[in-house]
Design an enzyme around this catalytic site. Structure first.
Site, PDB file in Angstrom:
ATOM      1  CD  GLU A  41      -3.104   1.130   0.918  1.00  0.00           C
ATOM      2  OE1 GLU A  41      -3.474   0.025   0.494  1.00  0.00           O
ATOM      3  OE2 GLU A  41      -3.809   2.148   0.899  1.00  0.00           O
ATOM      4  CG  ASP A  42       1.278   3.060   3.206  1.00  0.00           C
ATOM      5  OD1 ASP A  42       0.377   3.473   2.457  1.00  0.00           O
ATOM      6  OD2 ASP A  42       1.115   2.835   4.410  1.00  0.00           O
TER       7      ASP A  42
END
Ligand code: MN
Length: 750
Positions: A106-107
């Site tokens: 996700e990041d």
């Protein structure tokens, strides 16, 4: 056996800084070091793949690099803490690695393929599962919420570990929620309560459920939580000692019957108490409202034996008995529940279960990960033995409800919290929760409980102490109304109430007997006008005025004048057309009320009784001995002011509103009145004490002290003082002015 302190400490930790995470930006970040994490896993899983854990730890740290959390901590502290939480649940290596890696897709620029290559397919699947969940906005608007929830449930149905990691992720985010902006905080807290706490309960992870609920509650409704916590603290003080006594007696009764048991009093959590208070209007004052007793025995048979002993010794409360051993809850929770009238007549709630049942009750599905046959993992056999149902199946039912019913409201409704941010929550002596607006006073409380109680209130005890009716209530106060034999209305009720409910009830009550007083007031007003015109009311017939103002009786005419609907001068003009009112030209308050030139209205002291058409102006709070005047307020009667009150300037040109007032002789010599002095005091150690001493030495009794406008050098203090009369008050003010630290002293204020 539990000592009271031990029992009191059993609520889930509400340490929002987390147990080991870094607390603030000021302190150096504190998170689990690599070796600490490995040690923790090794402690329950000697077969753990250390190299894999090390790689995951280092990879997460490198990928998140210099990213920061809202707390100012390095971002990688977050996945490490999430992994730490999961070691408390003794999760397997793949789950711990997933926790470490749960945000990298996700990041950061890591991909599923990267994870698979480095950590294998199992972990890649799990990380991808958690990533999918993170992308679904569960608190979206209703229509989309149902669809998102469905996808969510699908994702976690494949492997419950995805949900377990997600719950730990949410728990850590909730523990550090205070670093976020309030709007964001509220959204996350609501989602946590509506969705995640519910999911945690579904898979039986009660410990996480409680902590998520408490943290969400704290963020969504801090006022309510505060009220419950304060109330809990007082109850703990009074009921706490009973916990050890009850635990002791239950243990003894069981051991006499040769059942060995461990009995522990567990304090209920503020949120669970709040939910109960919301659900039914029940009290919150007994031992059973705040403690439940756990009886932990050795075997399932012992559960029933213990139950038999307890029911033999103490009488059971009907309809409270539940057998969740023969019929476990969907999430595999097993226990016997009963409520009895126990030692010393105390109602007590008991949960009887084995050690294993207790573990499942706390940890749910996570309780079944264990070391067996030289490997570590989910023990299907143990899960089967302890209830045997796959808790995820009930998630399927939830998904169905969402799909078919199309009513997401129903799904999330149970945990919805009302927002009562500007409210004060107080309790009746029986523990009933009363919800009032902030700043409410005892009369508001009394009327909120019942109109009859409000109407007969003569005093109040707050937390067991007698207090003035003007005391603003605080969260968690226990308020006990002292009632008199008949209906009373305090003359200064306007300053003693803030709720519409109390005020309209008082007005209703007043309206019933106010006519008489307005008649009296109107008659005095008309007399006043006559005297100033040199006429005598007793010598004339009021008929022409009655005709002109359509008043059926003289009393009706007086009442209309009392209510300021008819100016007294016009009554005079109706009787003496063309009469010049020389006094109209007169100006100045003092001239207007020169002695002897006007009719007098006498006022009783010590509170203007009956207080319907007469009330003290709060700007100057007259006391007997003060030279007073009344100002007519349409339909409110007379406001009584001290002759030199600055507020009177407003009425300078409204001669018709002025009434001359005098204290009755009894009032002049009457006992005690209350007045307020506002002093500006130089800020220095001990000055407030000095001022109080001075007031005391001058014979004044301070009933309330409030400080405001506090600055480094000066502050203002309002002293509400019981005094004998105006002279006494002047004397006290003079004594205060003589104090070197006192800069200024004024009457009134507030
Ligand atoms: Mn996360």
């Amino acid at each position: 056996m539990a000592a009271p302190t031990e029992a009191a400490g059993t609520a889930p930790p509400i340490d929002t800084t987390g147990t080991s995470s870094s607390a603030t930006a000021h302190k150096p970040p504190r998170y689990l070091r690599q070796y600490e994490l490995i040690d923790r896993v090794k402690a329950y899983d000697p077969s753990a793949d250390e190299a894999l854990l090390n790689r995951a730890y280092v990879y997460a740290m490198r990928m998140h690099g210099s990213q920061l959390r809202a707390s100012g901590d390095p971002y990688f502290a977050h996945p490490i803490e999430v992994a730490g939480i999961l070691t408390e649940y003794r999760m397997d290596t793949a789950t711990i690695c997933t926790a470490l890696l749960h945000d990298v897709i996700e990041d950061t620029n890591a991909t599923r393929a990267d994870i698979a290559a480095m950590f294998g397919e199992e972990i890649a699947d799990l990380v991808e599962g958690v990533t999918k969940l993170s992308k679904l906005e569960l608190a979206a608007e209703h229509a989309r919420q149902a669809e998102n929830l469905r996808r969510f449930i699908l994702a976690i149905s494949r492997d419950v570990r995805v949900l377990i990691v997600k719950l730990a992720d949410r728990l850590h985010n909730m523990r550090t929620l205070h670093f976020l902006k309030p709007e964001k905080r509220e959204r996350i807290a609501r989602e946590t309560l509506d969705i995640y706490a519910r999911l945690a309960r579904t898979i039986g992870m009660h410990r996480i459920t409680s902590e998520l609920e408490e943290l969400a509650f704290e963020n969504l409704n801090p006022v309510a939580r505060d009220a419950v916590v304060r109330r809990l603290a007082t109850l703990r003080a009074s009921q706490g000692p009973a916990v050890a006594m009850v635990s002791g007696e239950v243990t003894e009764a069981l051991s006499e019957a040769a059942v060995s048991a461990r009995v522990v009093g567990r304090e209920k959590t503020p949120y669970s108490i709040w939910r109960k208070l919301q659900r039914k209007s029940v009290g919150f004052s007994q031992l059973s409202d705040i403690y439940a007793f756990r009886v932990i025995v050795e075997s399932e048979d012992d559960c029933y034996r213990a139950l038999g002993v307890i029911h033999r010794v103490w009488s059971m409360v009907p309809e409270r008995f539940k057998d969740y051993i023969s019929t476990p809850k969907r999430n595999n929770y097993r226990s016997l529940h009963t409520t009895v009238v126990g030692p010393r007549g105390l109602r007590i709630e008991l949960q009887i279960r084995t050690e294993e049942m207790d573990r499942v009750a706390e940890q749910g599905v996570a309780a079944h990960w264990r070391y067996k046959d030289k490997s570590y993992g989910f023990d299907a056999e143990a899960a089967e033995l302890s209830g045997g149902r796959d808790p995820l199946l009930s998630l399927g039912t939830l998904a169905q409800v969402l799909n078919n019913g199309g009513d997401p409201d129903e799904a999330v409704e149970h945990a919805k919290l009302e927002m009562f941010l500007d409210h004060t929550f107080v309790f009746t002596p029986k523990g009933q929760l009363i919800n009032l607006p902030k700043g409410a006073m005892p009369l508001d409380f009394a009327y909120a409980v019942h109109t009859d109680i409000g109407d007969t209130t003569v005093g109040v005890k707050i937390n067991g102490e007698l207090k003035p009716l003007r005391t603003p209530l605080q969260n968690g106060d226990v308020v006990e109304v002292i009632r008199g034999p008949k209906r009373v209305t305090p003359p200064d009720w306007r300053s003693l109430t803030i709720t519409g409910r109390a005020r309209s009830a008082i007005r209703r009550h007043i309206r019933a007997n106010e006519r008489e007083e307005f008649v009296r007031l109107g008659r005095a007003g008309i007399e006043h006008a006559f005297v100033r015109a040199g006429k005598n009311l007793a010598e004339v017939s009021l008929r022409p005025a009655m005709d002109r103002f359509a008043a059926a009786t003289e009393e009706d005419l007086y009442e209309a004048a009392g209510r300021a609907r008819i100016p007294p001068e016009q009554v005079l003009e109706a009787l003496y057309p063309g009469l010049k009112l020389e006094e109209k030209a007169a100006a100045g308050a003092r001239r207007r009320i020169e002695d002897g030139k006007s009719a007098r209205l006498f006022v009783r002291g010590g509170g203007l009784t009956p207080g319907v058409s007469l009330h003290f102006a709060s700007c100057c709070s007259p006391v007997p001995g003060d030279r007073i005047v009344g100002i007519v307020q349409p339909d409110e009667g007379l406001a009584v002011h001290v002759i030199d009150c600055p507020r009177l300037a407003e009425y300078e040109d409204r001669e018709e509103l002025w009434r001359d007032l005098h204290w009755t002789p009894e009032a002049e010599t009457a006992t005690i009145s209350r007045a307020r002095l506002t002093a500006t005091i130089r800020n220095a150690p001990g000055v407030l004490g000095q001022a109080c001493t001075l007031i005391g030495e001058a014979g004044g009794n301070i009933v309330n002290l409030r400080m405001h406008h506090r600055q480094a050098d000066f502050f203002d203090a309002d002293f509400d003082i019981d005094v004998k009369d105006a002279k006494h008050l002047t004397h006290i003010a003079a004594a205060l002015r003589a104090c070197p630290s006192v800069e200024e002293v004024e009457r009134g204020g507030g």
